[in-house]
Structure formats: C-alpha cells, structure tokens
Design a protein around this motif. Structure first.
Motif, PDB file in Angstrom:
ATOM      1  N   MET A   1       0.846  -1.180   0.000  1.00 56.11           N
ATOM      2  CA  MET A   1       0.000   0.000   0.000  1.00 56.11           C
ATOM      3  C   MET A   1       0.888   1.239   0.000  1.00 56.11           C
ATOM      4  O   MET A   1       1.773   1.362   0.833  1.00 56.11           O
ATOM      5  CB  MET A   1      -0.884  -0.048   1.249  1.00 56.11           C
ATOM      6  N   THR A   5       2.314   6.819   6.215  1.00 58.40           N
ATOM      7  CA  THR A   5       1.714   6.223   7.405  1.00 58.40           C
ATOM      8  C   THR A   5       2.043   6.990   8.682  1.00 58.40           C
ATOM      9  O   THR A   5       1.334   6.870   9.674  1.00 58.40           O
ATOM     10  CB  THR A   5       2.157   4.752   7.586  1.00 58.40           C
ATOM     11  N   SER A  81      -1.817   6.854   3.672  1.00 61.62           N
ATOM     12  CA  SER A  81      -2.006   5.417   3.501  1.00 61.62           C
ATOM     13  C   SER A  81      -3.282   4.993   4.215  1.00 61.62           C
ATOM     14  O   SER A  81      -3.625   5.532   5.276  1.00 61.62           O
ATOM     15  CB  SER A  81      -0.818   4.660   4.102  1.00 61.62           C
ATOM     16  N   LEU A  82      -3.958   4.028   3.661  1.00 61.40           N
ATOM     17  CA  LEU A  82      -5.123   3.470   4.341  1.00 61.40           C
ATOM     18  C   LEU A  82      -4.706   2.719   5.603  1.00 61.40           C
ATOM     19  O   LEU A  82      -5.550   2.409   6.450  1.00 61.40           O
ATOM     20  CB  LEU A  82      -5.910   2.559   3.391  1.00 61.40           C
ATOM     21  N   ASP A  83      -3.416   2.456   5.759  1.00 64.97           N
ATOM     22  CA  ASP A  83      -2.891   1.800   6.953  1.00 64.97           C
ATOM     23  C   ASP A  83      -2.441   2.798   8.022  1.00 64.97           C
ATOM     24  O   ASP A  83      -2.003   2.397   9.103  1.00 64.97           O
ATOM     25  CB  ASP A  83      -1.699   0.903   6.584  1.00 64.97           C
ATOM     26  N   VAL A  85      -2.403   5.314  11.078  1.00 67.04           N
ATOM     27  CA  VAL A  85      -3.147   5.277  12.342  1.00 67.04           C
ATOM     28  C   VAL A  85      -3.189   6.676  12.947  1.00 67.04           C
ATOM     29  O   VAL A  85      -2.151   7.312  13.109  1.00 67.04           O
ATOM     30  CB  VAL A  85      -2.480   4.302  13.343  1.00 67.04           C
TER      31      VAL A  85
END
Length: 136
Positions: A1, A5, A81-83, A85
């Motif tokens: 991905m 992040t 990123s969709l990852d 947090v």
C-alpha cells in the motif's frame, strides 16, 4: 500500500483544500444500482439498509432527495495510507473541539472531511493549524 503512514508527517504536510460545491448524504435501495450513473455521486457505500450516496446538492434537489443537512468537502491533500493510524482521530478531535461535525471518507489517495456549510471556513482554518505549528 502506498501513501504516508507516519501521523506527524501527515499532519505537518497536509494542505486542506475546500472542494467546490455543496453536498448531501442520501440513500437509495441497494437494488437501485442503475441510477448511479445518472446521479453522479462523489462517493457511495453499501450498507445493509441501503446505499448511501454523497451527491452534489443541486443534483439531489433535482432528484427530490432530502437536502436538510448540507455539507462542504475539505480534502486533506496529502497521500495518506489506508494503513495510517490516528489521522481521522486527530482531525475529528480538532474539529470536535470547535463544535464541528466531521463526516470522514477515506479514499485511496486522500481523506475527505464533510463539514456543515456554515462552519466550513472555521473547519478549514482549524485544520491548517496542524501545518502552522511546523512553519513557526
């Protein structure tokens, strides 16, 4: 991905931009997929109860949808990123402290925050504070 992040990097580098237009959240029966090309939603999500569409307010009005709650969209112009947090939490908390609801949609490249029309400028200013801390 792909995408960033690191939360600090995301917050420091995002440049929130107000998207042109006003938007409303509408719902249709999940079996009504054939109307999607006509309605031209900027987002859709299938839920058990039906399909949620985010439509341009003018289109929604033409089609007879409820336009009671109207929103402006703010795009966080950093490739998150969709990852990653914490981005949604940081943005939501920043806006919540100012009494602004944050309806967040994460797409592949960017996050998009839908805020009440009358609070859009205030929301944009609040979100720009993340980058201002670095520039000082």
């Amino acid at each position: 991905m792909s995408g960033i992040t690191d939360l600090d990097v995301l917050l420091q580098n995002m440049e929130p931009q107000l998207r042109v237009g006003e938007f409303v959240f509408c719902t249709i029966k999940s079996s009504s997929y054939e109307v999607i090309p006509k309605l031209k939603p900027i987002a859709c999500f299938l839920e058990d109860e039906g399909m949620t569409l985010v439509l341009n307010k003018k289109m929604a009005e033409l089609e007879g949808f409820d336009c009671t709650s109207v929103f402006k969209a703010i795009t966080l112009t950093v490739h998150s990123s969709l990852d990653a947090v914490g981005l949604t939490a940081a943005v939501s908390n920043k806006l919540a402290c100012r009494g602004i609801s944050a309806n967040v949609i994460a797409a592949y490249y960017h996050d998009h925050i839908f805020v009440q029309v009358e609070k859009a400028d205030q929301a944009l200013a609040a979100l720009r504070e993340f980058g201002d801390k670095v520039k000082r």
